[in-house]
Design a protein around this motif. Structure first.
Motif, PDB file in Angstrom:
ATOM      1  N   LYS A 151     -37.142  -5.554   4.355  1.00  0.00           N
ATOM      2  CA  LYS A 151     -36.691  -6.516   5.350  1.00  0.00           C
ATOM      3  C   LYS A 151     -35.523  -7.332   4.799  1.00  0.00           C
ATOM      4  O   LYS A 151     -35.524  -7.708   3.625  1.00  0.00           O
ATOM      5  CB  LYS A 151     -37.839  -7.445   5.756  1.00  0.00           C
ATOM      6  N   TYR A 154     -32.730  -7.257   9.951  1.00  0.00           N
ATOM      7  CA  TYR A 154     -32.744  -5.798   9.904  1.00  0.00           C
ATOM      8  C   TYR A 154     -33.915  -5.325   9.047  1.00  0.00           C
ATOM      9  O   TYR A 154     -34.193  -5.884   7.984  1.00  0.00           O
ATOM     10  CB  TYR A 154     -31.421  -5.267   9.343  1.00  0.00           C
ATOM     11  N   THR A 155     -34.607  -4.290   9.512  1.00  0.00           N
ATOM     12  CA  THR A 155     -35.757  -3.723   8.795  1.00  0.00           C
ATOM     13  C   THR A 155     -35.562  -2.220   8.636  1.00  0.00           C
ATOM     14  O   THR A 155     -35.194  -1.531   9.595  1.00  0.00           O
ATOM     15  CB  THR A 155     -37.062  -3.998   9.547  1.00  0.00           C
ATOM     16  N   THR A 168     -37.539   1.283   7.145  1.00  0.00           N
ATOM     17  CA  THR A 168     -38.812   1.846   6.707  1.00  0.00           C
ATOM     18  C   THR A 168     -38.578   3.217   6.091  1.00  0.00           C
ATOM     19  O   THR A 168     -37.915   4.074   6.691  1.00  0.00           O
ATOM     20  CB  THR A 168     -39.795   1.987   7.882  1.00  0.00           C
TER      21      THR A 168
END
Length: 321
Positions: free
Chosen positions: A312, A317-318, A320
């Motif tokens: 994060k 903005y994230t 994965t």
């Protein structure tokens, strides 16, 4: 056996022999025809491929000659991560330009038909540039135009030009370099390595890293591992040892990042280093006998577990992996 029967038998035998050799000869002729057709098809395909290659090569050469754009560069001057806007500097190098011509660009978001226009200012020789404000939510497409009294208005680029602002800010900010798991009789080891583009603007730094543990693809646990992420040299290889010594001696707090330490000490990366991504890694260990006792993990059942790393950033903005 009388003579007539002998003649009949010989005729039948002769007929059988003729039929056998006839069929054998027919098969050989068919095989030759198949082989000949295959050879002809191969030659025909090669000729078509050669013809297409020549046509494409000539077409590419003609397009290259018609295209008057030698190079396009852009830099981020300022970024507002809250408003999701950026001020960029775009620089276009031309191959040629008409005397006293005005150079401009028309640009729009890739998913939008409405375009804007901006006049480019001559910076030196065939180099033109301008400052533009753009939304971070889009990649952009643009065309370059020349307007002069002698030639009127004409487009200088053959193919539509692209400015991948969204990709540079978001889609390509994090690169996963690798991940893997290893299981022994006593322990399960998980490794992640990734790099983050150093955008250089306040409010866009990595803020938190979470690791999700999944059992049979369903989330079972989530751990905040922010403080355990290891940063590697990347841009600041020459000052990394001093950074580690300062932490070990208690001269700086462990929360100070390597890049912040470099900035505080007036270190300037060598030319070209600024484009190097910041490198990180994380290693997680699960002791089968102690961790998650309710699962009664062993080397076989631990294979039901899988892992995700969630990164994060301060601007929301994230990513994965």
């Amino acid at each position: 056996m009388d003579k007539q029967k002998v003649i009949i038998v010989l005729l039948v035998l002769n007929l059988i022999v003729m039929l056998y050799f006839g069929n054998s000869l027919g098969k050989k002729i068919n095989n030759y025809e198949v082989q000949t057709n295959e050879i002809m098809n191969s030659i025909q395909n090669n000729m078509i491929s050669l013809e297409n290659g020549i046509i494409n090569g000539v077409g590419n050469e003609l397009r290259a000659q018609a295209d008057k754009i030698a190079r396009v560069d852009y830099t981020l001057i300022d970024v507002d991560p809250v408003q999701k806007k950026a001020q960029i500097g775009i620089v276009i190098t031309l191959k040629e330009v008409s005397p006293l011509a005005e150079i401009s660009i028309s640009y729009s978001a890739q998913d939008d038909e409405e375009s804007k226009e901006a006049v480019l200012v001559n910076q030196s020789g065939l180099i033109y540039g301008s400052k533009l404000e753009m939304s971070l939510d889009h990649n952009y497409r643009f065309d370059v135009w020349e307007k002069s009294a002698s030639t009127g208005q004409k487009k200088l680029n053959v193919s539509e030009q692209l400015l991948p602002l969204f990709d540079d800010i978001y889609a390509n900010r994090v690169t996963m370099n690798g991940s893997g798991t290893g299981i022994s009789q006593d322990q399960l080891d998980v490794d992640f390595s990734f790099s983050i583009k150093d955008l250089g603007f306040t409010g866009m730094e990595m803020e938190q890293v979470l690791m999700q543990i999944l059992k049979d693809n369903e989330q079972y646990d989530e751990i905040d591992v922010t403080g355990q992420i290891e940063q590697h040299a990347g841009n600041y290889a020459q000052i990394e040892n001093k950074y580690k010594v300062s932490i070990a001696a208690g001269q700086i707090d462990q929360s100070v990042t390597l890049e912040q330490f470099a900035i505080d000490n007036g270190y300037e990366p060598e030319q070209g280093e600024q484009d190097v991504n910041l490198q990180y890694s994380y290693k997680h260990h699960i002791v089968l006998a102690n961790d998650y006792p309710e699962l009664k993990l062993d080397a076989a059942s631990a294979k039901q577990l899988s892992f995700k790393l969630i990164i994060k950033f301060k601007d929301g903005y994230t990513y994965t992996m």
